[in-house]
Design a protein around this motif. Structure first.
Motif, mmCIF file in Angstrom:
data_model
loop_
_atom_site.group_PDB
_atom_site.id
_atom_site.type_symbol
_atom_site.label_atom_id
_atom_site.label_comp_id
_atom_site.label_asym_id
_atom_site.label_seq_id
_atom_site.Cartn_x
_atom_site.Cartn_y
_atom_site.Cartn_z
ATOM 1 N N SER A 26 -17.078 -26.605 -4.392
ATOM 2 C CA SER A 26 -17.353 -25.436 -5.178
ATOM 3 C C SER A 26 -17.526 -24.177 -4.019
ATOM 4 O O SER A 26 -17.777 -24.314 -2.753
ATOM 5 C CB SER A 26 -18.769 -25.493 -5.854
ATOM 6 O OG SER A 26 -19.966 -25.662 -5.165
ATOM 7 N N TRP A 27 -17.737 -23.048 -4.583
ATOM 8 C CA TRP A 27 -18.106 -22.061 -3.804
ATOM 9 C C TRP A 27 -19.591 -22.083 -2.958
ATOM 10 O O TRP A 27 -19.569 -21.854 -1.779
ATOM 11 C CB TRP A 27 -18.083 -20.630 -4.461
ATOM 12 C CG TRP A 27 -18.691 -19.485 -3.724
ATOM 13 C CD1 TRP A 27 -19.829 -18.919 -4.056
ATOM 14 C CD2 TRP A 27 -18.092 -18.579 -2.262
ATOM 15 N NE1 TRP A 27 -19.908 -17.735 -3.096
ATOM 16 C CE2 TRP A 27 -18.925 -17.718 -1.931
ATOM 17 C CE3 TRP A 27 -16.769 -19.056 -1.907
ATOM 18 C CZ2 TRP A 27 -18.512 -17.049 -0.993
ATOM 19 C CZ3 TRP A 27 -16.442 -17.899 -0.678
ATOM 20 C CH2 TRP A 27 -17.380 -16.846 -0.486
ATOM 21 N N ASP A 28 -20.405 -22.616 -3.702
ATOM 22 C CA ASP A 28 -21.651 -22.862 -3.017
ATOM 23 C C ASP A 28 -21.741 -24.016 -1.986
ATOM 24 O O ASP A 28 -22.176 -23.965 -0.898
ATOM 25 C CB ASP A 28 -22.551 -23.538 -4.080
ATOM 26 C CG ASP A 28 -23.098 -22.261 -5.029
ATOM 27 O OD1 ASP A 28 -23.098 -21.375 -4.731
ATOM 28 O OD2 ASP A 28 -23.489 -22.764 -6.184
ATOM 29 N N GLY A 29 -20.531 -25.095 -2.057
ATOM 30 C CA GLY A 29 -20.234 -25.815 -1.060
ATOM 31 C C GLY A 29 -19.794 -25.130 0.288
ATOM 32 O O GLY A 29 -20.080 -25.538 1.304
ATOM 33 N N PHE A 30 -18.919 -24.344 0.086
ATOM 34 C CA PHE A 30 -18.235 -23.550 1.308
ATOM 35 C C PHE A 30 -19.690 -22.711 2.034
ATOM 36 O O PHE A 30 -19.673 -22.785 3.185
ATOM 37 C CB PHE A 30 -17.455 -22.481 0.667
ATOM 38 C CG PHE A 30 -16.693 -21.435 1.776
ATOM 39 C CD1 PHE A 30 -16.048 -21.972 2.887
ATOM 40 C CD2 PHE A 30 -17.149 -20.163 1.642
ATOM 41 C CE1 PHE A 30 -15.533 -21.209 3.820
ATOM 42 C CE2 PHE A 30 -16.820 -19.334 2.783
ATOM 43 C CZ PHE A 30 -16.020 -19.719 3.794
ATOM 44 N N THR A 31 -20.454 -22.063 1.210
ATOM 45 C CA THR A 31 -21.450 -21.257 1.929
ATOM 46 C C THR A 31 -22.568 -22.274 2.565
ATOM 47 O O THR A 31 -23.010 -22.082 3.666
ATOM 48 C CB THR A 31 -22.224 -20.632 0.897
ATOM 49 O OG1 THR A 31 -22.950 -21.205 -0.164
ATOM 50 C CG2 THR A 31 -21.349 -19.410 0.343
ATOM 51 N N SER A 32 -22.482 -23.371 1.911
ATOM 52 C CA SER A 32 -23.344 -24.699 2.729
ATOM 53 C C SER A 32 -22.677 -24.973 3.891
ATOM 54 O O SER A 32 -23.588 -25.326 5.046
ATOM 55 C CB SER A 32 -23.635 -25.736 1.700
ATOM 56 O OG SER A 32 -24.170 -26.870 2.178
ATOM 57 N N PHE A 33 -21.328 -25.232 3.855
ATOM 58 C CA PHE A 33 -20.897 -25.498 5.178
ATOM 59 C C PHE A 33 -20.821 -24.714 6.437
ATOM 60 O O PHE A 33 -21.272 -24.853 7.435
ATOM 61 C CB PHE A 33 -19.205 -25.992 4.992
ATOM 62 C CG PHE A 33 -18.476 -26.324 6.208
ATOM 63 C CD1 PHE A 33 -18.714 -27.500 6.703
ATOM 64 C CD2 PHE A 33 -17.524 -25.289 6.675
ATOM 65 C CE1 PHE A 33 -18.136 -27.768 7.855
ATOM 66 C CE2 PHE A 33 -16.955 -25.714 7.855
ATOM 67 C CZ PHE A 33 -17.213 -26.764 8.446
ATOM 68 N N ILE A 34 -20.706 -23.407 5.959
ATOM 69 C CA ILE A 34 -20.809 -22.291 7.009
ATOM 70 C C ILE A 34 -22.127 -22.261 7.572
ATOM 71 O O ILE A 34 -22.260 -22.063 8.714
ATOM 72 C CB ILE A 34 -20.547 -20.836 6.452
ATOM 73 C CG1 ILE A 34 -19.125 -20.845 6.077
ATOM 74 C CG2 ILE A 34 -20.721 -19.868 7.167
ATOM 75 C CD1 ILE A 34 -17.927 -21.219 6.846
ATOM 76 N N SER A 35 -23.314 -22.193 6.520
ATOM 77 C CA SER A 35 -24.817 -22.129 7.181
ATOM 78 C C SER A 35 -24.944 -23.495 8.086
ATOM 79 O O SER A 35 -25.872 -23.402 8.852
ATOM 80 C CB SER A 35 -25.747 -22.071 6.110
ATOM 81 O OG SER A 35 -25.706 -23.073 5.391
ATOM 82 N N GLN A 36 -24.696 -24.541 7.568
ATOM 83 C CA GLN A 36 -25.037 -25.770 8.060
ATOM 84 C C GLN A 36 -24.238 -26.253 9.615
ATOM 85 O O GLN A 36 -24.740 -26.580 10.419
ATOM 86 C CB GLN A 36 -24.662 -27.208 7.054
ATOM 87 C CG GLN A 36 -25.718 -27.349 6.002
ATOM 88 C CD GLN A 36 -25.290 -28.233 5.057
ATOM 89 O OE1 GLN A 36 -24.953 -29.419 5.653
ATOM 90 N NE2 GLN A 36 -25.288 -28.100 3.699
ATOM 91 N N LYS A 37 -23.071 -25.898 9.448
ATOM 92 C CA LYS A 37 -22.269 -26.454 10.691
ATOM 93 C C LYS A 37 -21.513 -25.404 11.415
ATOM 94 O O LYS A 37 -21.247 -25.425 12.654
ATOM 95 C CB LYS A 37 -20.991 -27.209 10.148
ATOM 96 C CG LYS A 37 -21.515 -28.431 9.613
ATOM 97 C CD LYS A 37 -22.159 -29.366 10.631
ATOM 98 C CE LYS A 37 -22.593 -30.617 10.091
ATOM 99 N NZ LYS A 37 -23.270 -31.464 11.224
ATOM 100 N N LEU A 38 -21.407 -23.871 10.959
ATOM 101 C CA LEU A 38 -20.809 -22.908 11.541
ATOM 102 C C LEU A 38 -21.588 -21.622 12.192
ATOM 103 O O LEU A 38 -21.128 -20.906 13.083
ATOM 104 C CB LEU A 38 -19.573 -22.451 11.016
ATOM 105 C CG LEU A 38 -18.427 -23.408 10.790
ATOM 106 C CD1 LEU A 38 -17.101 -22.546 10.513
ATOM 107 C CD2 LEU A 38 -17.883 -24.164 11.979
ATOM 108 N N ALA A 39 -22.780 -21.858 11.652
ATOM 109 C CA ALA A 39 -23.757 -20.763 12.121
ATOM 110 C C ALA A 39 -24.289 -20.544 13.725
ATOM 111 O O ALA A 39 -24.307 -19.312 13.892
ATOM 112 C CB ALA A 39 -25.039 -20.756 11.213
#
Length: 272
Positions: A26-39
């Motif tokens: 989902s879109w929420d999954g994308f924002t979660s990935f960005i915050s968890q792994k790419l921040a």
């Protein structure tokens, strides 16, 4: 980070030949990935595609690869750029920059719709997602849009290795990827979009360049991420991005941006 990864709303493959595929539910999954792994990774740059099958291929390569229309001609790109330089006389304002490199000229043309060997990228994953979701006609709602993430540091380390190896005649690897950030005031959109360009070897996609130059067995992480996000989440994503001030008003500081922002507001209920 070479193993398979899983997080809240997303999962990924292992790194294969320098690339990892991340699938968000989902879109929420994308924002979660960005915050968890790419921040904490500030060397990735991002590009959005409305279709998961589109290549990381510049417009001029896409056109010239049509052998039914174009015969091989090594001078065609140079002639195209020289024609553009000639055509811009008297059209660049009262004080045009004089000492422009070849890539500066390509970047100027890219901004104004010229077919070029450059690809647009942004330092923001959310700007990339906005452009991927922007055109409702292009998004396949039962498929995925893509946000590509390219590691500039990993690419430049590989560039250095290629340069040294070619100098010592130890490899036949293809040429390097160039990263281009023009120092010019002629492209306000580039500044607003936190943008820059890449230039890969002629007729070679960035994905193929990475596959050719990164060993499956000696990977030290992902140079390229292919992040898949469901197309059916377009409306939610566009509203969410607007709340982040990622919209045509902020990305296109001109009358075109104002007009397209108003069009989006008309087409998406409660857009804001």
């Amino acid at each position: 980070m070479d193993e398979e990864l899983n997080g809240q709303g997303w999962n990924s493959t292992k790194v294969m030949f320098g690339k990892r595929v991340v699938t968000c539910d989902s879109w929420d999954g994308f924002t979660s990935f960005i915050s968890q792994k790419l921040a904490d990774f500030d060397t990735y740059i991002f590009r959005g595609h409305a279709n998961e099958n589109w290549k990381l291929e510049p417009t001029i390569d896409r056109l010239l690869s049509d052998k039914s229309r174009f015969k091989p001609n090594a001078k065609r790109r140079k002639e195209h750029l020289e024609k553009f330089k000639y055509a811009t006389r008297g059209r660049r304002g009262s004080t045009p920059k004089a000492d422009m490199s070849e890539n500066d000229w390509w970047a100027l043309g890219q901004h104004h719709g010229l077919l070029t060997p450059l690809l647009d990228w942004s330092e923001s994953p959310f700007v990339a997602a906005y452009f991927a979701y922007l055109s409702e006609d292009e998004v396949e709602h039962d498929g995925y849009i893509v946000v590509w993430a390219l590691s500039r540091s990993a690419s430049e380390r590989k560039n250095s290795f290629i340069s040294i190896s070619k100098k010592n005649n130890k490899t036949n690897n293809l040429d390097c990827i160039e990263f281009i950030r023009p120092l010019t005031d002629e492209n306000q959109r580039l500044i607003s979009q936190r943008g820059l360009f890449t230039r890969a070897p002629d007729h070679l996609t960035i994905e193929d360049w990475i596959h050719n130059n990164f060993s499956e067995k000696k990977s030290n992480g992902a140079c390229l991420l292919k992040i898949l996000i469901p197309g059916h989440d377009r409306i939610k994503a566009m509203k969410s991005l607007n709340r982040m001030n990622v919209n045509h008003l902020s990305l296109f500081p001109d009358l075109d941006g104002a007009s397209k922002h108003c069009n989006t507001t008309l087409m998406i209920q409660k857009y804001g």
